[in-house]
Design an enzyme around this catalytic site. Structure first.
Site, PDB file in Angstrom:
ATOM      1  N   GLY A 173      23.963  -8.182 -49.203  1.00 12.18           N
ATOM      2  CA  GLY A 173      23.450  -9.346 -49.922  1.00 12.18           C
ATOM      3  C   GLY A 173      22.852  -8.948 -51.261  1.00 12.18           C
TER       4      GLY A 173
ATOM      5  N   ILE B 103      31.032  -6.640 -44.342  1.00 16.74           N
ATOM      6  CA  ILE B 103      30.587  -7.610 -45.348  1.00 16.74           C
ATOM      7  C   ILE B 103      29.827  -6.863 -46.452  1.00 16.74           C
ATOM      8  CG2 ILE B 103      30.415  -9.464 -43.652  1.00 16.74           C
ATOM      9  CD1 ILE B 103      27.355  -9.180 -43.783  1.00 16.74           C
TER      10      ILE B 103
ATOM     11  N   HIS C  89      28.178  -2.832 -43.203  1.00 15.46           N
ATOM     12  CA  HIS C  89      28.781  -2.855 -44.541  1.00 15.46           C
ATOM     13  C   HIS C  89      29.872  -1.797 -44.726  1.00 15.46           C
ATOM     14  CE1 HIS C  89      25.520  -5.530 -45.483  1.00 15.46           C
ATOM     15  NE2 HIS C  89      24.604  -4.591 -45.317  1.00 15.46           N
TER      16      HIS C  89
ATOM     17  N   ASP D 105      21.355   1.999 -48.519  1.00 11.76           N
ATOM     18  CA  ASP D 105      21.490   1.031 -47.427  1.00 11.76           C
ATOM     19  C   ASP D 105      22.805   1.322 -46.709  1.00 11.76           C
ATOM     20  OD1 ASP D 105      21.786  -1.060 -45.690  1.00 11.76           O
ATOM     21  OD2 ASP D 105      21.269  -2.621 -47.146  1.00 11.76           O
TER      22      ASP D 105
END
Lengths: 130, 140
Positions: free
Chosen positions: A52, A49, A34, A29
């Site tokens: 998740g 960030i 990110h 990912d």
């Protein structure tokens, strides 16, 4: 929850940009939100960030430590991501016993929070799955 | 970037496969995933599995290829996630995931996408199913 299930312990994880970068490489990912500070600065988050799903990895680890192989054999998890986790944040994972689910599994409510508040809430269950 | 897909071009019922179509679980990826899940711990806990058995949440990795098939613009995020884990995944398994678009809706000016995944192993056994609600990345 059965009387044989121990109390859910509290778990804590420190998130760093280095950990996020590693998660990106292992997971595939590569969303720049990110891993690319320049791109992330253009978003409403203002900075990178954590994935998740990385928080979910921590939750899974907590479930495994709590109930052992039963988490591996048959289980479910259902969560809502409420807020971002930033590099430097410490995530605290807590759980509380919930009522058994429709399929007869043992259920627990899950909560993850940082210093800014709740970042993830949800429910996990072990045992028979519908 | 020109190769991102537009939200308006996504169709309910459309399905996506990973490319390449299978994800082979290796001891190395199990170990790398476990290391990420545990190295950041500042308080308590640990894995209990035997060697070669994957964390159920390895699902986040083996469904990624099918998710990438959506070709969403950068900046998309997860809103909700459901997984049902039906059987253990072990090193050597070859996993095949199909992702299907189930729902599209707009809320607070954001485009949401609901997808379901089904993953089977090399024997055709279902190992996990998932439901992902994501917020589509901003289209420049």
């Amino acid at each position: 929850m059965t009387s044989s299930s121990p109390l859910f312990p509290e778990f804590r994880h420190r998130v760093s940009q280095e950990l996020i970068d590693r998660y990106a490489r292992v997971s595939g990912d590569l969303n720049p939100l990110h891993i690319d500070p320049e791109f992330a600065a253009t978003t409403h988050f203002g900075r990178t960030i954590a994935h998740g799903m990385m928080a979910l990895a921590f939750v899974s680890n907590a479930m495994e430590a709590w109930v052992g192989s039963r988490w591996i054999e048959s289980s479910f998890i259902d969560v809502t991501f409420l807020a971002p986790v930033f590099p430097g944040d410490e995530i605290t994972i807590t759980g509380a016993c919930a009522e058994s689910d429709e399929a007869g599994g043992e259920a627990i409510s899950i909560r993850c929070r940082t210093g800014s508040g709740d970042v993830l809430v949800g429910r996990a269950s072990i045992g028979p799955q519908a | 970037m020109a190769d991102w897909r537009k939200y308006s071009d996504l169709n309910i019922g459309e399905t996506f496969l990973a490319s390449p179509p299978s994800y082979v679980v290796t001891p190395e990826v199990i170990a790398a995933y476990d290391e990420i899940s545990t190295s950041s711990m500042t308080v308590s806990g640990g894995r209990t599995r035997g060697r070669g058995i994957a964390s159920p949440m390895l699902a986040a990795l083996y469904i990624r290829g099918a998710q990438n098939g959506l070709k969403g613009p950068p900046g998309g995020i997860h809103a909700k996630q459901h997984f049902t884990f039906l059987m253990p995944v072990v090193a050597g398994d070859e996993l095949f995931t199909v992702l299907a678009i189930k729902e599209k809706f707009e809320k607070n000016g954001r485009n949401f996408l609901v997808c379901e995944t089904e993953t089977k192993n090399q024997r055709g056994d279902r190992v996990a199913v998932g439901r992902i609600t994501s917020i589509w990345g901003k289209e420049a």
